[in-house]
Scaffold this motif. Sequence first.
Motif, PDB file in Angstrom:
ATOM      1  N   MET A  35     -52.928  -6.186 124.218  1.00  0.00           N
ATOM      2  CA  MET A  35     -53.154  -5.785 122.822  1.00  0.00           C
ATOM      3  C   MET A  35     -52.093  -4.739 122.491  1.00  0.00           C
ATOM      4  N   ASP A  36     -50.884  -5.221 122.185  1.00  0.00           N
ATOM      5  CA  ASP A  36     -49.712  -4.347 122.091  1.00  0.00           C
ATOM      6  C   ASP A  36     -49.835  -3.288 121.009  1.00  0.00           C
ATOM      7  N   ASP A  37     -50.468  -3.586 119.907  1.00  0.00           N
ATOM      8  CA  ASP A  37     -50.604  -2.622 118.819  1.00  0.00           C
ATOM      9  C   ASP A  37     -51.815  -1.724 119.012  1.00  0.00           C
ATOM     10  N   LEU A  38     -52.944  -2.320 119.297  1.00  0.00           N
ATOM     11  CA  LEU A  38     -54.196  -1.572 119.408  1.00  0.00           C
ATOM     12  C   LEU A  38     -54.176  -0.612 120.586  1.00  0.00           C
ATOM     13  N   ARG A  39     -53.560  -1.007 121.691  1.00  0.00           N
ATOM     14  CA  ARG A  39     -53.523  -0.174 122.903  1.00  0.00           C
ATOM     15  C   ARG A  39     -52.092   0.227 123.235  1.00  0.00           C
ATOM     16  N   ALA A  40     -51.329   0.563 122.212  1.00  0.00           N
ATOM     17  CA  ALA A  40     -49.915   0.898 122.416  1.00  0.00           C
ATOM     18  C   ALA A  40     -49.729   2.096 123.338  1.00  0.00           C
ATOM     19  N   SER A  41     -50.676   3.027 123.327  1.00  0.00           N
ATOM     20  CA  SER A  41     -50.547   4.220 124.172  1.00  0.00           C
ATOM     21  C   SER A  41     -50.683   3.894 125.653  1.00  0.00           C
ATOM     22  N   ASP A  42     -51.180   2.714 125.997  1.00  0.00           N
ATOM     23  CA  ASP A  42     -51.345   2.306 127.389  1.00  0.00           C
ATOM     24  C   ASP A  42     -50.595   1.005 127.653  1.00  0.00           C
ATOM     25  N   ASP A  43     -49.412   0.867 127.064  1.00  0.00           N
ATOM     26  CA  ASP A  43     -48.560  -0.308 127.257  1.00  0.00           C
ATOM     27  C   ASP A  43     -49.231  -1.599 126.808  1.00  0.00           C
ATOM     28  N   GLY A  44     -50.259  -1.500 125.964  1.00  0.00           N
ATOM     29  CA  GLY A  44     -50.940  -2.690 125.462  1.00  0.00           C
ATOM     30  C   GLY A  44     -52.080  -3.172 126.332  1.00  0.00           C
ATOM     31  N   TRP A  45     -52.389  -2.454 127.404  1.00  0.00           N
ATOM     32  CA  TRP A  45     -53.428  -2.929 128.335  1.00  0.00           C
ATOM     33  C   TRP A  45     -54.814  -2.798 127.719  1.00  0.00           C
ATOM     34  N   PRO A  46     -55.621  -3.852 127.776  1.00  0.00           N
ATOM     35  CA  PRO A  46     -56.953  -3.829 127.158  1.00  0.00           C
ATOM     36  C   PRO A  46     -57.939  -2.990 127.964  1.00  0.00           C
ATOM     37  N   THR A  47     -58.950  -2.501 127.270  1.00  0.00           N
ATOM     38  CA  THR A  47     -60.032  -1.771 127.918  1.00  0.00           C
ATOM     39  C   THR A  47     -61.109  -2.752 128.382  1.00  0.00           C
ATOM     40  N   GLY A  48     -62.106  -2.226 129.085  1.00  0.00           N
ATOM     41  CA  GLY A  48     -63.208  -3.075 129.523  1.00  0.00           C
ATOM     42  C   GLY A  48     -63.943  -3.702 128.361  1.00  0.00           C
ATOM     43  N   THR A  49     -64.099  -2.953 127.273  1.00  0.00           N
ATOM     44  CA  THR A  49     -64.757  -3.497 126.081  1.00  0.00           C
ATOM     45  C   THR A  49     -63.947  -4.636 125.486  1.00  0.00           C
ATOM     46  N   ASP A  50     -62.623  -4.475 125.445  1.00  0.00           N
ATOM     47  CA  ASP A  50     -61.763  -5.541 124.931  1.00  0.00           C
ATOM     48  C   ASP A  50     -61.911  -6.809 125.766  1.00  0.00           C
ATOM     49  N   ILE A  51     -61.945  -6.632 127.071  1.00  0.00           N
ATOM     50  CA  ILE A  51     -62.079  -7.787 127.970  1.00  0.00           C
ATOM     51  C   ILE A  51     -63.398  -8.493 127.729  1.00  0.00           C
ATOM     52  N   ASN A  52     -64.466  -7.726 127.557  1.00  0.00           N
ATOM     53  CA  ASN A  52     -65.775  -8.335 127.301  1.00  0.00           C
ATOM     54  C   ASN A  52     -65.775  -9.108 125.987  1.00  0.00           C
ATOM     55  N   THR A  53     -65.091  -8.579 124.975  1.00  0.00           N
ATOM     56  CA  THR A  53     -65.036  -9.258 123.670  1.00  0.00           C
ATOM     57  C   THR A  53     -64.321 -10.592 123.775  1.00  0.00           C
ATOM     58  N   VAL A  54     -63.169 -10.596 124.441  1.00  0.00           N
ATOM     59  CA  VAL A  54     -62.418 -11.843 124.604  1.00  0.00           C
ATOM     60  C   VAL A  54     -63.192 -12.825 125.467  1.00  0.00           C
ATOM     61  N   ASP A  55     -63.815 -12.320 126.529  1.00  0.00           N
ATOM     62  CA  ASP A  55     -64.579 -13.188 127.420  1.00  0.00           C
ATOM     63  C   ASP A  55     -65.735 -13.852 126.675  1.00  0.00           C
ATOM     64  N   ALA A  56     -66.418 -13.084 125.816  1.00  0.00           N
ATOM     65  CA  ALA A  56     -67.550 -13.646 125.074  1.00  0.00           C
ATOM     66  C   ALA A  56     -67.102 -14.762 124.143  1.00  0.00           C
ATOM     67  N   TYR A  57     -65.938 -14.587 123.505  1.00  0.00           N
ATOM     68  CA  TYR A  57     -65.463 -15.626 122.595  1.00  0.00           C
ATOM     69  C   TYR A  57     -65.030 -16.876 123.357  1.00  0.00           C
ATOM     70  N   ILE A  58     -64.331 -16.694 124.452  1.00  0.00           N
ATOM     71  CA  ILE A  58     -63.886 -17.855 125.234  1.00  0.00           C
ATOM     72  C   ILE A  58     -65.078 -18.598 125.806  1.00  0.00           C
ATOM     73  N   GLU A  59     -66.126 -17.882 126.193  1.00  0.00           N
ATOM     74  CA  GLU A  59     -67.320 -18.541 126.722  1.00  0.00           C
ATOM     75  C   GLU A  59     -67.940 -19.464 125.674  1.00  0.00           C
ATOM     76  N   LYS A  60     -67.835 -19.087 124.393  1.00  0.00           N
ATOM     77  CA  LYS A  60     -68.370 -19.950 123.328  1.00  0.00           C
ATOM     78  C   LYS A  60     -67.515 -21.185 123.124  1.00  0.00           C
ATOM     79  N   MET A  61     -66.228 -21.088 123.432  1.00  0.00           N
ATOM     80  CA  MET A  61     -65.301 -22.164 123.104  1.00  0.00           C
ATOM     81  C   MET A  61     -65.013 -23.104 124.272  1.00  0.00           C
ATOM     82  N   ARG A  62     -65.027 -22.619 125.486  1.00  0.00           N
ATOM     83  CA  ARG A  62     -64.529 -23.407 126.622  1.00  0.00           C
ATOM     84  C   ARG A  62     -65.500 -24.509 127.018  1.00  0.00           C
ATOM     85  N   PRO A  63     -64.983 -25.580 127.618  1.00  0.00           N
ATOM     86  CA  PRO A  63     -65.858 -26.662 128.084  1.00  0.00           C
ATOM     87  C   PRO A  63     -66.649 -26.233 129.316  1.00  0.00           C
TER      88      PRO A  63
END
Length: 372
Positions: A249-277
């Motif tokens: 997340m280059d813009d949102l987490r620019a202060s940490d080289d774009g690296w996502p937080t645990g909350t960010d990971i959970n958000t992406v994981d939840a969306y992919i779980e809804k979409m993936r086969p």
Amino acid sequence: MPWSTPTLRDVRTLVRDAVNASLPGADANIPNSVLRVMSDNQGALCHLTLQYVDWLSLQLLPDTAETEWLDRHGDIWLANADGSTGRKMATLATGTGQFQGTIDGTVIPAHTQLQTGVSLPSSVTGSINQLVGFETLEDITTSAFATVEGPIRALDPGSFGNLPDGTEMDMPVVVPGVSSAAFAFGLHGGTGIETDDQLRARILQRIRNPAMGGSQADYVTWALAVPGVTRAWAAPEQGAGTITVRFLMDDLRASDDGWPTGTDINTVDAYIEKMRPVTVKDCYVLAPIKQFMDITIANLVPDTAEAQAEIEQSIRDMLFQVAAPGQTIYAAWVSFAIMNAPSVISFNLVTNTDFVMPSLGHMAVLETILYE
């Protein structure tokens, strides 16, 4: 042969020639004659039409389309995690506020406003201090003997609403019986509106990788649909039948080289779980593992602060383009990036070995640049 739009002079000449051919004995080339004036006016109108066609041809494909037309391409091709289509809109930061009462049982009404100062980037001064507003989302009953917590959110969308835990906020209108100072915790999720370049990249990625019901490219598309995600990769790192998705997340987490937080990971994981086969055995959503790069440069010409700043930016730009989980960063790429810095005339790259990633999950990040 490719189409070439004629110039205004050429169009005027074509119209005059057409008039001369249609009216035997007429001469539309006589200066200030009625035929000359009418021919040139018609030529100018025709040229405007050709210019419009030129502009329209750029809008018909997403790689050259301007903002309004790019949004139309996005509405056709893209679906987002929030159910919308096209450009990812800015989102509000949400979290928890901590409050202290001075009179036990005092209620802070819902939508009570809070504010705090944040430092925002400025093209003129480098940064500017600005007040950012928040509000409570429900009635909060305070205690005079202990702090209480309640949900809050930013009033305006954008990443500036994401505050470090413990940030102090003030109440512009003090609630009697409540301390005017409050503290923010877990304020995150605020993102800026997706830029044209980011939207264009997502559209092209979607067109070049048609939906296949669960291919590697589909996982990348799903991750990119989440607000704040700017880069994503997918690979069967854990073996056949599995998929590992890593993202930044280059813009949102620019202060940490774009690296996502645990909350960010959970958000992406939840969306992919809804979409993936469901046929995929295991799906892992993770942040890349940082692999720091230390670069040593000798005999830099010119050895100035300006040249050094340009070198750092050029290397970071190179990494943005080519770095990925498991991707080796070749010394030749580093040399090319340094030479691309506008002020650089010559240099010796002391660390001239390739930066090999220890695993498929490691990703190169610039740490320090040393000069000898």
